[in-house]
Write an enzyme that holds these catalytic residues in place. Structure first.
Site, PDB file in Angstrom:
ATOM      1  N   TYR A 190     -18.052 -61.892 -53.189  1.00  0.00           N
ATOM      2  CA  TYR A 190     -18.510 -60.838 -52.443  1.00  0.00           C
ATOM      3  C   TYR A 190     -18.441 -59.399 -53.228  1.00  0.00           C
ATOM      4  O   TYR A 190     -17.955 -59.557 -54.478  1.00  0.00           O
ATOM      5  CB  TYR A 190     -17.577 -60.740 -51.137  1.00  0.00           C
ATOM      6  CG  TYR A 190     -16.421 -60.046 -51.308  1.00  0.00           C
ATOM      7  CD1 TYR A 190     -15.246 -60.897 -52.056  1.00  0.00           C
ATOM      8  CD2 TYR A 190     -16.212 -58.727 -51.092  1.00  0.00           C
ATOM      9  CE1 TYR A 190     -14.190 -60.253 -52.137  1.00  0.00           C
ATOM     10  CE2 TYR A 190     -14.888 -58.024 -51.165  1.00  0.00           C
ATOM     11  CZ  TYR A 190     -13.928 -59.002 -51.745  1.00  0.00           C
ATOM     12  OH  TYR A 190     -12.860 -58.317 -51.803  1.00  0.00           O
ATOM     13  N   LYS A 250     -14.283 -61.702 -57.854  1.00  0.00           N
ATOM     14  CA  LYS A 250     -14.235 -61.322 -56.474  1.00  0.00           C
ATOM     15  C   LYS A 250     -14.544 -62.275 -55.325  1.00  0.00           C
ATOM     16  O   LYS A 250     -15.602 -62.370 -54.895  1.00  0.00           O
ATOM     17  CB  LYS A 250     -15.242 -60.018 -56.402  1.00  0.00           C
ATOM     18  CG  LYS A 250     -14.545 -58.961 -55.328  1.00  0.00           C
ATOM     19  CD  LYS A 250     -15.480 -57.595 -55.663  1.00  0.00           C
ATOM     20  CE  LYS A 250     -15.178 -56.650 -54.328  1.00  0.00           C
ATOM     21  NZ  LYS A 250     -13.786 -56.339 -54.202  1.00  0.00           N
ATOM     22  N   GLU A 307      -2.011 -55.013 -60.150  1.00  0.00           N
ATOM     23  CA  GLU A 307      -3.018 -54.134 -59.234  1.00  0.00           C
ATOM     24  C   GLU A 307      -2.379 -54.145 -57.743  1.00  0.00           C
ATOM     25  O   GLU A 307      -1.259 -54.204 -57.731  1.00  0.00           O
ATOM     26  CB  GLU A 307      -4.668 -54.729 -59.185  1.00  0.00           C
ATOM     27  CG  GLU A 307      -4.630 -56.194 -58.538  1.00  0.00           C
ATOM     28  CD  GLU A 307      -5.998 -56.440 -58.466  1.00  0.00           C
ATOM     29  OE1 GLU A 307      -6.823 -55.818 -58.727  1.00  0.00           O
ATOM     30  OE2 GLU A 307      -6.073 -57.722 -58.607  1.00  0.00           O
ATOM     31  N   LEU A 333      -8.736 -57.524 -60.740  1.00  0.00           N
ATOM     32  CA  LEU A 333     -10.337 -57.363 -60.419  1.00  0.00           C
ATOM     33  C   LEU A 333     -10.746 -56.173 -61.406  1.00  0.00           C
ATOM     34  O   LEU A 333     -10.077 -55.192 -61.500  1.00  0.00           O
ATOM     35  CB  LEU A 333     -10.534 -57.023 -59.014  1.00  0.00           C
ATOM     36  CG  LEU A 333     -11.943 -56.982 -58.551  1.00  0.00           C
ATOM     37  CD1 LEU A 333     -12.411 -58.149 -58.384  1.00  0.00           C
ATOM     38  CD2 LEU A 333     -12.080 -55.928 -57.405  1.00  0.00           C
TER      39      LEU A 333
HETATM   40  N1  PDD Z   1     -11.698 -54.032 -52.979  1.00  0.00           N
HETATM   41  N2  PDD Z   1      -8.666 -55.001 -56.859  1.00  0.00           N
HETATM   42  C1  PDD Z   1      -8.651 -55.397 -55.658  1.00  0.00           C
HETATM   43  C2  PDD Z   1      -7.917 -56.904 -55.438  1.00  0.00           C
HETATM   44  C3  PDD Z   1      -9.663 -55.135 -54.565  1.00  0.00           C
HETATM   45  O1  PDD Z   1      -9.728 -55.879 -53.631  1.00  0.00           O
HETATM   46  C4  PDD Z   1     -10.337 -54.099 -54.874  1.00  0.00           C
HETATM   47  C5  PDD Z   1     -11.551 -53.455 -53.958  1.00  0.00           C
HETATM   48  C6  PDD Z   1     -10.363 -53.442 -56.118  1.00  0.00           C
HETATM   49  C7  PDD Z   1     -11.206 -52.005 -56.539  1.00  0.00           C
HETATM   50  O2  PDD Z   1     -12.335 -52.331 -56.891  1.00  0.00           O
HETATM   51  P1  PDD Z   1     -13.667 -51.409 -56.735  1.00  0.00           P
HETATM   52  O3  PDD Z   1     -13.293 -49.946 -57.605  1.00  0.00           O
HETATM   53  O4  PDD Z   1     -14.678 -51.778 -57.414  1.00  0.00           O
HETATM   54  O5  PDD Z   1     -13.766 -51.145 -55.493  1.00  0.00           O
HETATM   55  C8  PDD Z   1      -9.233 -53.642 -57.040  1.00  0.00           C
HETATM   56  C9  PDD Z   1     -12.662 -53.990 -51.903  1.00  0.00           C
HETATM   57  C10 PDD Z   1     -13.206 -52.570 -51.583  1.00  0.00           C
HETATM   58  C11 PDD Z   1     -12.435 -54.663 -50.636  1.00  0.00           C
HETATM   59  O6  PDD Z   1     -12.266 -55.882 -50.858  1.00  0.00           O
HETATM   60  O7  PDD Z   1     -12.939 -54.225 -49.495  1.00  0.00           O
END
Ligand code: PDD
Length: 285
Positions: free
Chosen positions: A33, A147, A179, A203
Site C-alpha cells: 500500500y 510497505k 523506526e 520503511l
Molecule cells: N505510515 N515507517 C512506518 C512503519 C510507517 O508506517 C510510515 C508511514 C513511515 C513514514 O513514511 P512516510 O513519510 O512516507 O509517510 C515510516 C503511513 C502514513 C501509514 O501507514 O498510515
C-alpha cells in the site's frame, strides 16, 4: 457527500465497495500500500510515492497493475470526487482472488483499491508541546522496507503506545534504533541531527527524505548512521516523521523527559522550514 472510492476499475460509494473473501489481501495480507498526502488538491511528492510503490511491488514479486500515468490520473480523479482541499490518499494492491494456497496462483488479476479522506495533521497543541512515546523491541520481519499490508506487527506495537497513553512506539533491534510503529525517527545530540540509514529494517519514508533534504539545504549538521539505543535514550531531541504527522517532537520517552521535556530548537526550526517547503512546492506545482 459520501466518500467515493475506487475498486478494480470503478468509482463507487465506500459502502458499496466489496471484495471476495478469498482475496489474498484478506487471507494472507498478500499486498502492498501507499499513503500520499494531498495539499490544495495536489498529491505531494507523487513521483517518490510511485517509486516506493514499485519497490514494494518488486519486494513481493507482484507486477504493477498500472503505469505511473494511469495511477496519477486515478489519484487526480479520486481527489476531485472527495471533499477537502487537503486529503490523504490510501491505495492498496493485492495479489488478487484465488483458492487458498500459500504459493502464488497463476493468471489472476491484482485487486486495486483506492480511497481518499480528509487529511488530519497534528493539532497545534501536539506541535507546541510535543508528544509522548514509549519503546519496544522491534519484533517485525526483515523486510520492513516493503510497505506491506501485513501490518499486524505494527498494529500490536502501536496499540502498546495507545495503552500507555502515548502517541508512538519507538523501536530498537539488536541495540539499534530502527523506526516507530508508523513513522520514521530522528534524534538530535549536541546540535547534530542523526538519522538511521535506509535499509531493510526501516520503511524508506518520503517525509524522512524531505526532512533530510531540508536539513542539508539549510546546512544543519547531519549524520546518517546507526544510532544506538543508549544514544537515543540520551538524546537532546527526538522527532517522528510521516506523511500525516509531518514532523513531531517526542518530549517524553518511557515517561522520562527528552532533553528539557519541551520541543527543541532544531525541531522548531525544522517544523517551520517543512511548512514553508510544502507551501513553496505546492505554489510551484
Ligand atoms: N505510515 N515507517 C512506518 C512503519 C510507517 O508506517 C510510515 C508511514 C513511515 C513514514 O513514511 P512516510 O513519510 O512516507 O509517510 C515510516 C503511513 C502514513 C501509514 O501507514 O498510515
Amino acid at each position: 457527500m459520501s466518500e467515493i472510492v475506487y475498486l478494480n476499475g470503478e468509482f463507487m460509494p465506500l459502502d458499496a465497495a466489496r471484495i471476495p473473501v478469498l482475496d489474498r489481501g484478506f487471507i494472507f495480507g498478500d499486498g502492498v500500500y501507499e499513503v500520499i498526502p494531498v495539499y490544495s488538491r495536489r498529491p505531494f511528492r507523487l513521483a517518490e510515492h510511485l517509486r516506493r510503490l514499485q519497490h514494494s511491488l518488486d519486494g513481493i514479486r507482484l507486477a504493477n497493475p498500472l503505469a505511473d500515468a494511469a495511477w496519477t490520473k486515478l489519484m487526480r480523479e479520486i481527489v476531485a470526487r472527495n471533499d477537502g482541499d487537503d486529503q490523504s490518499i490510501y491505495l492498496q494492491v493485492t495479489r488478487g482472488v484465488a483458492r487458498r494456497d500459500h504459493a502464488f496462483p497463476k493468471n489472476i488479476k491484482q485487486t486495486v483499491f483506492m480511497m481518499s479522506g480528509l487529511l488530519t495533521t497534528p493539532a497545534r497543541e501536539q506541535i507546541d508541546k510535543g508528544v509522548a512515546a514509549i519503546t519496544a523491541a522491534d519484533f517485525r520481519w526483515l523486510k520492513c522496507d516493503v510497505k506491506s499490508v501485513s501490518l499486524l506487527g505494527n498494529c500490536l506495537l502501536r496499540q502498546m503506545a495507545v495503552d500507555a497513553g502515548a502517541t508512538e512506539t519507538i523501536l530498537f533491534r539488536d541495540g539499534k534504533l530502527t523506526e516507530a510503529s508508523a513513522s520514521n525517527v530522528f534524534v538530535v545530540k549536541n546540535g547534530v541531527l542523526l538519522a538511521p540509514p535506509k535499509n531493510n529494517l526501516v520503511l524508506p519514508g518520503i517525509t524522512y527524505d524531505v526532512v533530510l533534504e531540508i536539513a542539508h539545504a539549510r546546512e544543519f549538521d547531519v549524520e546518517v548512521r546507526d544510532i544506538s539505543e543508549a544514544e537515543a535514550r540520551g538524546a537532546d531531541e527526538i522527532w517522528v516523521t510521516s506523511s500525516t504527522k509531518e514532523v513531531l517532537a517526542v518530549t517524553t520517552l518511557d515517561g522520562k523527559p527528552v532533553g528539557d521535556g519541551a520541543p527543541g530548537m532544531l525541531f522548531r526550526r525544522m517544523h517551520a522550514l517543512y511548512q514553508d517547503y510544502k507551501r513553496d512546492v505546492m505554489r510551484a506545482a
